[in-house]
Design an enzyme around this catalytic site. Structure first.
Site, PDB file in Angstrom:
ATOM      1  N   SER A 120      62.564 -77.805  41.004  1.00 37.72           N
ATOM      2  CA  SER A 120      62.024 -77.485  39.681  1.00 37.72           C
ATOM      3  C   SER A 120      60.586 -77.004  39.702  1.00 37.72           C
ATOM      4  O   SER A 120      60.108 -76.418  38.734  1.00 37.72           O
ATOM      5  CB  SER A 120      62.118 -78.709  38.755  1.00 37.72           C
ATOM      6  OG  SER A 120      61.324 -79.772  39.242  1.00 37.72           O
ATOM      7  N   ASP A 164      54.895 -82.613  31.007  1.00 34.20           N
ATOM      8  CA  ASP A 164      55.903 -83.514  30.436  1.00 34.20           C
ATOM      9  C   ASP A 164      55.953 -84.874  31.127  1.00 34.20           C
ATOM     10  O   ASP A 164      56.911 -85.609  30.977  1.00 34.20           O
ATOM     11  CB  ASP A 164      57.279 -82.862  30.478  1.00 34.20           C
ATOM     12  CG  ASP A 164      57.692 -82.448  31.889  1.00 34.20           C
ATOM     13  OD1 ASP A 164      56.993 -82.819  32.844  1.00 34.20           O
ATOM     14  OD2 ASP A 164      58.728 -81.761  32.034  1.00 34.20           O
ATOM     15  N   HIS A 171      56.282 -82.604  35.388  1.00 33.94           N
ATOM     16  CA  HIS A 171      55.863 -81.278  35.828  1.00 33.94           C
ATOM     17  C   HIS A 171      54.481 -80.950  35.260  1.00 33.94           C
ATOM     18  O   HIS A 171      54.049 -81.554  34.281  1.00 33.94           O
ATOM     19  CB  HIS A 171      56.881 -80.226  35.381  1.00 33.94           C
ATOM     20  CG  HIS A 171      58.276 -80.551  35.786  1.00 33.94           C
ATOM     21  ND1 HIS A 171      59.163 -81.213  34.951  1.00 33.94           N
ATOM     22  CD2 HIS A 171      58.940 -80.322  36.946  1.00 33.94           C
ATOM     23  CE1 HIS A 171      60.316 -81.376  35.579  1.00 33.94           C
ATOM     24  NE2 HIS A 171      60.215 -80.848  36.780  1.00 33.94           N
TER      25      HIS A 171
END
Length: 388
Positions: free
Chosen positions: A48, A352, A355
């Protein structure tokens, strides 16, 4: 560290996100001229931290809905599939090399003329079927391991360029990123409530898998390969929040990070560095570099004010439910009902709780690719582009 979850679905979503997402339509600088060092394409494998849209392309309806909608992408103006408010390090690197942003491999009707992003949020280095006692451990439906991404990479090159000779010629003018990946291997193990000492036993296999993929890429003809390490995960708001109840003051360092988790990440990185050094010795004709995400992030953390960030918010998520000192609650993560984003994400390091923000990724990209944290420095940049 006890990281068992009382909710499989919430834990699964968090584990996917903890890996350490795609501007599918918008490009950076034009790519008409050869980029620095003659690099005309970038190929990326990872999770990610680098995914520019693959996960949301293949996830079933209802899963990962939050990253498909605002506030994700709020700084860019609309959601892009990235796990951030805007751009990622891979985007800034592409811009600085004078190349378009990388389209995801699973994107439809997209240009792959100047590279492809094979990274998938939630991906592991070691194939889940080889590492976990399935089905006892839930792994993401959409998680694609490094082995799968490497197969995509090979299939794409074979389909596009045909012969091994043409593939080698293409790779000689390309940059390949193998990672960051491996963080999810550890996250999924932690979600089995395994202690850090036991999760450490996974490190040799994870590193072997990463370096094995890099070796395959080099054997195919790649001449510039970057292998990033892991972040200091003990500084991540999500981890800090989940361990707050069970931690003692002595468990934290002077920056407020969890020592045990940072020590764990450092052990992974130390072993990976040594393996990269072996690659460098084995492939003297190629430029192989280690990207130090660990020390570059600590530099950013310790000097947050000088980089334009709010020093009081370095361990707090910009987007969350307003819970506790870290603004992180895994039951109400960013995008869930009752959550909201801060007014100015550019003053926060964490987007968040897991990240980073676009501003933090930009700063990291400068520190690594224009600074001392790419070891050795194997890149040069067109003067007209400079630093993003």
């Amino acid at each position: 560290m006890d990281m068992a979850s009382s909710s499989v679905s919430a834990a699964l979503l968090l584990a996917v996100s903890l890996a350490a997402l795609h501007l599918c339509c918008r490009h950076g600088h034009g790519a008409g001229d050869a980029a620095g060092n003659g690099i005309t394409a970038i190929y990326s494998l990872g999770d990610s931290i680098t995914d520019t849209g693959n996960l949301v392309k293949e996830a079933p309806p209802g899963m990962f809905e939050t990253i498909k909608h605002l506030p994700y992408g709020v700084t860019f103006g609309y959601p892009t599939g990235r796990c951030s408010d805007g751009l990622l390090m891979i985007d800034f690197l592409a811009q600085d090399l004078g190349l378009p942003f990388l389209n995801p491999y699973l994107g439809k009707n997209k240009s792959f003329d100047h590279g492809v992003n094979f990274a998938v949020a939630g991906a592991t280095a070691v194939d889940p079927a080889d590492q976990f006692n399935l089905p006892a451990v839930p792994v993401p439906f959409a998680s694609k391991s490094l082995k799968v991404q490497l197969r995509w990479f090979k299939d794409f090159l074979k389909y596009t360029f045909g012969t091994d000779e043409e593939i080698r010629r293409r790779l000689q003018a390309s940059l390949v990123l193998v990672g960051e990946i491996g963080g999810n291997d550890y996250n999924y193990a932690f979600f089995q409530a395994k202690p850090v000492a036991e999760v450490e036993k996974l490190i040799p296999g994870v590193v072997k898998t990463i370096v094995g993929a890099a070796k395959e890429v080099l054997d195919m003809g790649a001449t510039r390969v970057i292998v990033p390490g892991n972040f200091p995960i003990g500084c991540v708001p999500g981890y800090l929040a989940m361990n707050a109840a069970s931690s003692e003051p002595a468990d934290y360092d002077s920056a407020g990070c969890l020592r045990e988790l940072n020590d764990f990440a450092a052990k992974h990185n130390s072993r990976l560095r040594r393996a990269v050094a072996d690659l460098q010795a084995s492939y003297p004709g190629a430029a192989v570099a280690y990207a130090d995400y660990f020390d570059s992030f600590l530099t950013l953390l310790h000097n947050a004010s000088s980089f334009g960030f709010d020093a009081a918010s370095t361990r707090k998520a910009c987007c969350g439910a307003g819970a506790g000192e870290y603004n992180f609650d895994w039951r109400r993560m960013c995008g869930f009902p009752g959550t909201a984003a801060c007014a100015d994400p550019s003053t926060y390091l964490s987007w968040d709780g897991i990240h980073m923000t676009q501003a933090a990724y930009r700063a990291m990209s400068r520190l690594i690719y224009h600074g001392k944290y790419l070891q050795p420095q194997i890149l040069s940049f067109p003067e007209k582009n400079g630093q993003t």
